[in-house]
Motif scaffolding. Structure first.
Motif, PDB file in Angstrom:
ATOM      1  N   MET A   1      44.922  40.753  48.903  1.00 12.57           N
ATOM      2  CA  MET A   1      44.425  39.783  47.953  1.00 12.57           C
ATOM      3  C   MET A   1      45.595  38.907  47.514  1.00 12.57           C
ATOM      4  SD  MET A   1      42.286  40.586  44.476  1.00 12.57           S
ATOM      5  CE  MET A   1      40.895  41.351  45.264  1.00 12.57           C
ATOM      6  N   PRO A   2      45.420  37.606  47.546  1.00 13.30           N
ATOM      7  CA  PRO A   2      46.505  36.722  47.112  1.00 13.30           C
ATOM      8  C   PRO A   2      46.871  36.969  45.653  1.00 13.30           C
ATOM      9  CG  PRO A   2      44.776  35.477  48.210  1.00 13.30           C
ATOM     10  CD  PRO A   2      44.284  36.873  48.057  1.00 13.30           C
ATOM     11  N   GLN A   3      48.079  36.596  45.303  1.00  8.44           N
ATOM     12  CA  GLN A   3      48.590  36.825  43.949  1.00  8.44           C
ATOM     13  C   GLN A   3      47.723  36.152  42.893  1.00  8.44           C
ATOM     14  OE1 GLN A   3      50.831  38.841  43.040  1.00  8.44           O
ATOM     15  NE2 GLN A   3      51.055  38.271  40.916  1.00  8.44           N
ATOM     16  N   SER A   4      47.212  34.963  43.173  1.00 12.22           N
ATOM     17  CA  SER A   4      46.418  34.248  42.183  1.00 12.22           C
ATOM     18  C   SER A   4      45.121  34.998  41.857  1.00 12.22           C
ATOM     19  CB  SER A   4      46.096  32.840  42.670  1.00 12.22           C
ATOM     20  OG  SER A   4      45.307  32.907  43.839  1.00 12.22           O
ATOM     21  N   ASP A   5      44.532  35.655  42.862  1.00  7.84           N
ATOM     22  CA  ASP A   5      43.315  36.423  42.610  1.00  7.84           C
ATOM     23  C   ASP A   5      43.610  37.653  41.753  1.00  7.84           C
ATOM     24  OD1 ASP A   5      41.775  34.639  44.012  1.00  7.84           O
ATOM     25  OD2 ASP A   5      41.836  35.792  45.881  1.00  7.84           O
ATOM     26  N   ASP A   6      44.745  38.289  41.975  1.00  5.41           N
ATOM     27  CA  ASP A   6      45.132  39.422  41.140  1.00  5.41           C
ATOM     28  C   ASP A   6      45.291  38.997  39.692  1.00  5.41           C
ATOM     29  OD1 ASP A   6      45.135  41.150  43.270  1.00  5.41           O
ATOM     30  OD2 ASP A   6      47.311  41.008  43.610  1.00  5.41           O
ATOM     31  N   HIS A   7      45.911  37.855  39.492  1.00  7.66           N
ATOM     32  CA  HIS A   7      46.121  37.348  38.138  1.00  7.66           C
ATOM     33  C   HIS A   7      44.777  37.069  37.455  1.00  7.66           C
ATOM     34  CE1 HIS A   7      48.101  35.420  34.810  1.00  7.66           C
ATOM     35  NE2 HIS A   7      47.373  34.322  35.007  1.00  7.66           N
ATOM     36  N   ARG A   8      43.826  36.517  38.190  1.00  7.85           N
ATOM     37  CA  ARG A   8      42.500  36.238  37.621  1.00  7.85           C
ATOM     38  C   ARG A   8      41.775  37.528  37.254  1.00  7.85           C
ATOM     39  NH1 ARG A   8      40.288  32.096  41.986  1.00  7.85           N
ATOM     40  NH2 ARG A   8      42.096  30.744  41.978  1.00  7.85           N
ATOM     41  N   LEU A   9      41.899  38.541  38.102  1.00  6.37           N
ATOM     42  CA  LEU A   9      41.247  39.819  37.804  1.00  6.37           C
ATOM     43  C   LEU A   9      41.838  40.475  36.563  1.00  6.37           C
ATOM     44  CD1 LEU A   9      40.740  41.365  41.340  1.00  6.37           C
ATOM     45  CD2 LEU A   9      38.992  40.503  39.782  1.00  6.37           C
ATOM     46  N   VAL A  10      43.149  40.395  36.409  1.00  5.39           N
ATOM     47  CA  VAL A  10      43.800  40.959  35.220  1.00  5.39           C
ATOM     48  C   VAL A  10      43.348  40.208  33.972  1.00  5.39           C
ATOM     49  CG1 VAL A  10      46.029  41.247  34.079  1.00  5.39           C
ATOM     50  CG2 VAL A  10      45.764  41.891  36.476  1.00  5.39           C
ATOM     51  N   ALA A  11      43.257  38.885  34.071  1.00 10.87           N
ATOM     52  CA  ALA A  11      42.794  38.092  32.924  1.00 10.87           C
ATOM     53  C   ALA A  11      41.347  38.413  32.586  1.00 10.87           C
ATOM     54  CB  ALA A  11      42.949  36.604  33.225  1.00 10.87           C
ATOM     55  N   LEU A  12      40.514  38.599  33.614  1.00  9.70           N
ATOM     56  CA  LEU A  12      39.115  38.949  33.384  1.00  9.70           C
ATOM     57  C   LEU A  12      38.993  40.321  32.726  1.00  9.70           C
ATOM     58  CD1 LEU A  12      36.122  38.241  33.829  1.00  9.70           C
ATOM     59  CD2 LEU A  12      36.316  39.355  36.054  1.00  9.70           C
ATOM     60  N   GLU A  13      39.797  41.261  33.185  1.00  3.99           N
ATOM     61  CA  GLU A  13      39.776  42.602  32.595  1.00  3.99           C
ATOM     62  C   GLU A  13      40.217  42.578  31.143  1.00  3.99           C
ATOM     63  OE1 GLU A  13      41.703  47.014  33.348  1.00  3.99           O
ATOM     64  OE2 GLU A  13      42.478  45.284  34.421  1.00  3.99           O
ATOM     65  N   ALA A  14      41.251  41.804  30.834  1.00  2.81           N
ATOM     66  CA  ALA A  14      41.732  41.708  29.449  1.00  2.81           C
ATOM     67  C   ALA A  14      40.674  41.071  28.553  1.00  2.81           C
ATOM     68  CB  ALA A  14      43.022  40.903  29.404  1.00  2.81           C
ATOM     69  N   ARG A  15      40.003  40.030  29.045  1.00  2.00           N
ATOM     70  CA  ARG A  15      38.966  39.380  28.227  1.00  2.00           C
ATOM     71  C   ARG A  15      37.794  40.321  27.976  1.00  2.00           C
ATOM     72  NH1 ARG A  15      36.034  35.020  31.069  1.00  2.00           N
ATOM     73  NH2 ARG A  15      34.200  36.316  30.884  1.00  2.00           N
ATOM     74  N   LEU A  16      37.393  41.056  29.010  1.00  2.00           N
ATOM     75  CA  LEU A  16      36.291  41.999  28.855  1.00  2.00           C
ATOM     76  C   LEU A  16      36.656  43.120  27.881  1.00  2.00           C
ATOM     77  CD1 LEU A  16      33.447  42.699  29.737  1.00  2.00           C
ATOM     78  CD2 LEU A  16      34.417  43.965  31.645  1.00  2.00           C
ATOM     79  N   GLU A  17      37.900  43.585  27.945  1.00  2.00           N
ATOM     80  CA  GLU A  17      38.372  44.615  27.008  1.00  2.00           C
ATOM     81  C   GLU A  17      38.323  44.115  25.571  1.00  2.00           C
ATOM     82  OE1 GLU A  17      39.738  48.038  25.421  1.00  2.00           O
ATOM     83  OE2 GLU A  17      39.413  47.815  27.570  1.00  2.00           O
ATOM     84  N   ARG A  18      38.681  42.848  25.367  1.00  2.00           N
ATOM     85  CA  ARG A  18      38.659  42.264  24.029  1.00  2.00           C
ATOM     86  C   ARG A  18      37.240  42.074  23.518  1.00  2.00           C
ATOM     87  NH1 ARG A  18      42.077  38.630  25.625  1.00  2.00           N
ATOM     88  NH2 ARG A  18      40.506  37.042  25.937  1.00  2.00           N
ATOM     89  N   GLU A  19      36.320  41.624  24.398  1.00  2.00           N
ATOM     90  CA  GLU A  19      34.965  41.305  23.974  1.00  2.00           C
ATOM     91  C   GLU A  19      34.089  42.537  23.792  1.00  2.00           C
ATOM     92  OE1 GLU A  19      33.431  38.594  26.830  1.00  2.00           O
ATOM     93  OE2 GLU A  19      34.673  36.940  26.139  1.00  2.00           O
ATOM     94  N   ASP A  20      34.226  43.525  24.670  1.00  2.00           N
ATOM     95  CA  ASP A  20      33.345  44.697  24.616  1.00  2.00           C
ATOM     96  C   ASP A  20      34.120  45.958  25.001  1.00  2.00           C
ATOM     97  OD1 ASP A  20      31.150  46.289  24.385  1.00  2.00           O
ATOM     98  OD2 ASP A  20      29.967  45.310  25.941  1.00  2.00           O
ATOM     99  N   PRO A  21      34.916  46.503  24.071  1.00  2.00           N
ATOM    100  CA  PRO A  21      35.737  47.666  24.400  1.00  2.00           C
ATOM    101  C   PRO A  21      34.914  48.907  24.738  1.00  2.00           C
ATOM    102  CG  PRO A  21      35.954  47.125  22.079  1.00  2.00           C
ATOM    103  CD  PRO A  21      35.147  46.040  22.711  1.00  2.00           C
ATOM    104  N   ARG A  22      33.748  49.046  24.136  1.00  2.00           N
ATOM    105  CA  ARG A  22      32.906  50.212  24.433  1.00  2.00           C
ATOM    106  C   ARG A  22      32.469  50.221  25.896  1.00  2.00           C
ATOM    107  NH1 ARG A  22      26.987  51.021  21.820  1.00  2.00           N
ATOM    108  NH2 ARG A  22      26.266  52.575  23.284  1.00  2.00           N
ATOM    109  N   PHE A  23      32.114  49.066  26.413  1.00  2.00           N
ATOM    110  CA  PHE A  23      31.691  48.955  27.805  1.00  2.00           C
ATOM    111  C   PHE A  23      32.845  49.279  28.761  1.00  2.00           C
ATOM    112  CE2 PHE A  23      31.105  46.217  31.589  1.00  2.00           C
ATOM    113  CZ  PHE A  23      29.977  46.832  32.102  1.00  2.00           C
ATOM    114  N   THR A  24      34.028  48.763  28.478  1.00  2.00           N
ATOM    115  CA  THR A  24      35.160  49.021  29.373  1.00  2.00           C
ATOM    116  C   THR A  24      35.599  50.473  29.334  1.00  2.00           C
ATOM    117  OG1 THR A  24      36.676  48.232  27.676  1.00  2.00           O
ATOM    118  CG2 THR A  24      36.015  46.655  29.352  1.00  2.00           C
TER     119      THR A  24
END
Length: 95
Positions: A1-24
């Motif tokens: 996976m290219p580096q840019s896709d990894d960065h997007r996945l990390v950002a998506l995971e962080a946003r999801l953790e912030r918005e709905d910690p119970r789900f994560t």
């Protein structure tokens, strides 16, 4: 996976953790739960409370209780709406 896709996945995971910690937390443990936008328990409790207040207002012939019950029922019905696309805020004149 290219580096840019990894960065997007990390950002998506962080946003999801912030918005709905119970789900994560549930996803990490392997026992998934519903995401926040599909949990409607509070809406059903609000609807039950609104109907109770409305019924008591009708029984007691109190206009303030009737109005309060109607407001609570309306708010809870809006929260219990199963279509999440209606929950987005749109500007006037745009679709």
């Amino acid at each position: 996976m290219p580096q840019s896709d990894d960065h997007r996945l990390v950002a998506l995971e962080a946003r999801l953790e912030r918005e709905d910690p119970r789900f994560t937390r549930a996803m990490r443990s392997g026992r998934p739960t519903r995401p926040r936008e599909y949990r409607r328990t509070g809406a059903w409790w609000g609807l039950a409370l609104g109907v109770a207040v409305l019924g008591s207002g009708i029984a007691l012939a109190e206009g303030l209780l009737i109005a309060g019950g109607l407001v609570l029922v309306g708010m809870a019905a809006q929260l219990a709406d199963p279509d999440p696309s209606r929950m987005t805020h749109r500007r006037f004149g745009r679709r």
